[in-house]
Design an enzyme around this catalytic site. Structure first.
Site, mmCIF file in Angstrom:
data_model
loop_
_atom_site.group_PDB
_atom_site.id
_atom_site.type_symbol
_atom_site.label_atom_id
_atom_site.label_comp_id
_atom_site.label_asym_id
_atom_site.label_seq_id
_atom_site.Cartn_x
_atom_site.Cartn_y
_atom_site.Cartn_z
ATOM 1 N N ARG A 1 7.607 -11.101 -1.687
ATOM 2 C CA ARG A 1 7.215 -9.815 -2.256
ATOM 3 C C ARG A 1 7.199 -9.964 -3.775
ATOM 4 O O ARG A 1 8.016 -10.716 -4.346
ATOM 5 C CB ARG A 1 8.231 -8.728 -1.891
ATOM 6 C CG ARG A 1 8.151 -8.261 -0.450
ATOM 7 C CD ARG A 1 6.915 -7.400 -0.203
ATOM 8 N NE ARG A 1 6.855 -6.914 1.159
ATOM 9 C CZ ARG A 1 6.215 -7.524 2.169
ATOM 10 N NH1 ARG A 1 5.576 -8.660 1.958
ATOM 11 N NH2 ARG A 1 6.203 -6.989 3.374
ATOM 12 N N GLU B 1 1.241 -4.121 -6.653
ATOM 13 C CA GLU B 1 -0.028 -4.354 -5.949
ATOM 14 C C GLU B 1 -0.802 -3.064 -5.755
ATOM 15 O O GLU B 1 -0.179 -2.031 -5.465
ATOM 16 C CB GLU B 1 0.255 -4.960 -4.562
ATOM 17 C CG GLU B 1 0.640 -6.393 -4.617
ATOM 18 C CD GLU B 1 1.028 -6.954 -3.254
ATOM 19 O OE1 GLU B 1 1.754 -7.951 -3.249
ATOM 20 O OE2 GLU B 1 0.621 -6.403 -2.212
ATOM 21 N N HIS C 1 -2.563 -10.859 -1.486
ATOM 22 C CA HIS C 1 -1.611 -10.598 -0.383
ATOM 23 C C HIS C 1 -2.250 -10.960 0.965
ATOM 24 O O HIS C 1 -2.325 -10.121 1.876
ATOM 25 C CB HIS C 1 -1.149 -9.133 -0.396
ATOM 26 C CG HIS C 1 0.162 -8.929 0.320
ATOM 27 N ND1 HIS C 1 1.131 -8.062 -0.099
ATOM 28 C CD2 HIS C 1 0.663 -9.498 1.451
ATOM 29 C CE1 HIS C 1 2.160 -8.083 0.734
ATOM 30 N NE2 HIS C 1 1.894 -8.969 1.689
HETATM 31 O O1 LIG Z 1 3.376 -9.122 3.743
HETATM 32 C C1 LIG Z 1 3.211 -9.067 4.897
HETATM 33 C C2 LIG Z 1 4.274 -8.919 5.845
HETATM 34 O O2 LIG Z 1 5.415 -8.646 5.447
HETATM 35 O O3 LIG Z 1 4.002 -9.069 7.041
#
Ligand SMILES: O=CC(=O)O
Length: 317
Positions: A237, A266, A284
């Site tokens: 993250r 984001e 992402h």
């Molecule tokens: O970022 C994506 C997830 O946590 O699945």
């Protein structure tokens, strides 16, 4: 009636509260509907009896959301990260939570290695150079660095981190790790302190969960310890890294480069990063493959079925 016909009486389908706006396509919805009765966020008022929630996106599950679901016993999250869920409230109320990480770990690990290879060997930067007509007019593009033999520090040796380690061992890298606790079954060197891990690594791959303890776990002290030739890959993250400090270290050449799939705000990406050729940026995307989505759907349905049959969840966190 069952007693007269000899047929088993059909059981009422389990009721599942679907949180967020699901990106699920029709086949998944149909599969869910064939097993469960679905209630959506817009019907929250009628959901006081609901025992299980299916979380299909990163829409926050706040203490207010949970307050409106007094009978909730279980949250089945489709994502690997569950930082959008108020876990302390879940713990207090004894609400079990499962995630989707098993479904995505291989794809995220592949992506982390791809980002790392790209940063080291300058694949995207070379691609831009060629497409803009600079090769061979302006000469050959500068050489990159070898992956084999590098010391990789993995921050978070869970499902994803373990898959990253497996891949990088095959590339001839040395692995060490940091996580909440040393894992007795793992022979890689363990560093309880991330700065110590960084000081003994050429590369840091960040794939731990975002919690109050891991927020900004990568900061200027860690980057200073990693040093000028260090590379950071983040598939966890954005807020695991102090992004302002990372940008400064990259702009000033105090670390060699970074591969980033996630960002603090984001989809906003710091403008300075867009100018840097030693940074590979990705929207992402590490988890997104059709195969991973298929596996995620299987896992989510299996977790829901486990809940309704009073069996242990398949991927509890
Ligand atoms: O970022 C994506 C997830 O946590 O699945």
């Amino acid at each position: 009636m069952a007693a007269i016909t000899g047929e088993a009486e059909a059981e009422a389908p389990g009721v599942v509260f679907v949180h967020g706006s699901p990106p699920f396509g029709l086949p998944f919805k149909d599969r869910l509907l064939s097993r469960f009765q679905l209630i959506h966020t817009s019907e929250l008022a009628e959901s006081s009896h609901v025992k299980v929630m299916l979380c299909m996106d990163h829409t926050p599950v706040t203490s207010q959301t949970l307050h409106k679901l007094p009978s909730l016993e279980c949250i089945v999250a489709s994502s690997a990260g569950v930082d959008h869920i108020d876990l302390p409230t879940c713990r207090l109320r004894g609400i079990a939570v499962s995630n989707g990480s098993q479904a995505f770990s291989e794809d995220v690990a592949d992506y982390a290695v791809a980002l790392l290879m790209d940063v080291l060997r300058k694949i995207s930067a070379g691609d831009r150079y060629l497409r803009s007509g600079l090769w061979p007019a302006k000469g050959d593009y500068p050489l990159g660095w070898k992956l084999g033999g590098k010391r990789v520090g993995i921050v978070g040796l869970g499902n994803i981190g373990s898959e990253v380690a497996k891949r990088l061992v095959a590339f001839g890298c040395g692995i060490a790790y940091n996580s909440r606790k040393k894992r007795p079954s793992v022979s890689f060197p363990y560093y309880a302190d991330v700065c110590d891990l960084a000081a003994n690594s050429d590369i840091l791959v960040i794939c731990c969960a975002l919690t109050s303890e891991t927020h900004h776990i990568i900061n200027k002290d860690v980057m200073t310890a990693l040093g000028k030739e260090g590379v950071i890959i983040n598939v966890g993250r954005g807020s695991l890294i102090n992004e302002k400090e990372l940008v400064q270290f990259l702009v000033e050449g105090q670390i060699r480069g970074a591969g980033l799939d996630v960002f603090e705000n984001e989809p906003i990406v710091p403008r300075e990063l867009l100018e840097l050729d030693n940074v590979v940026l990705s929207p992402h995307n590490a988890v997104v493959t059709p195969e991973a989505f298929e596996a995620m759907q299987e896992l989510a349905i299996a977790n829901l079925e486990a809940f309704f049959s009073n069996k242990p969840l398949l991927s509890p966190i």
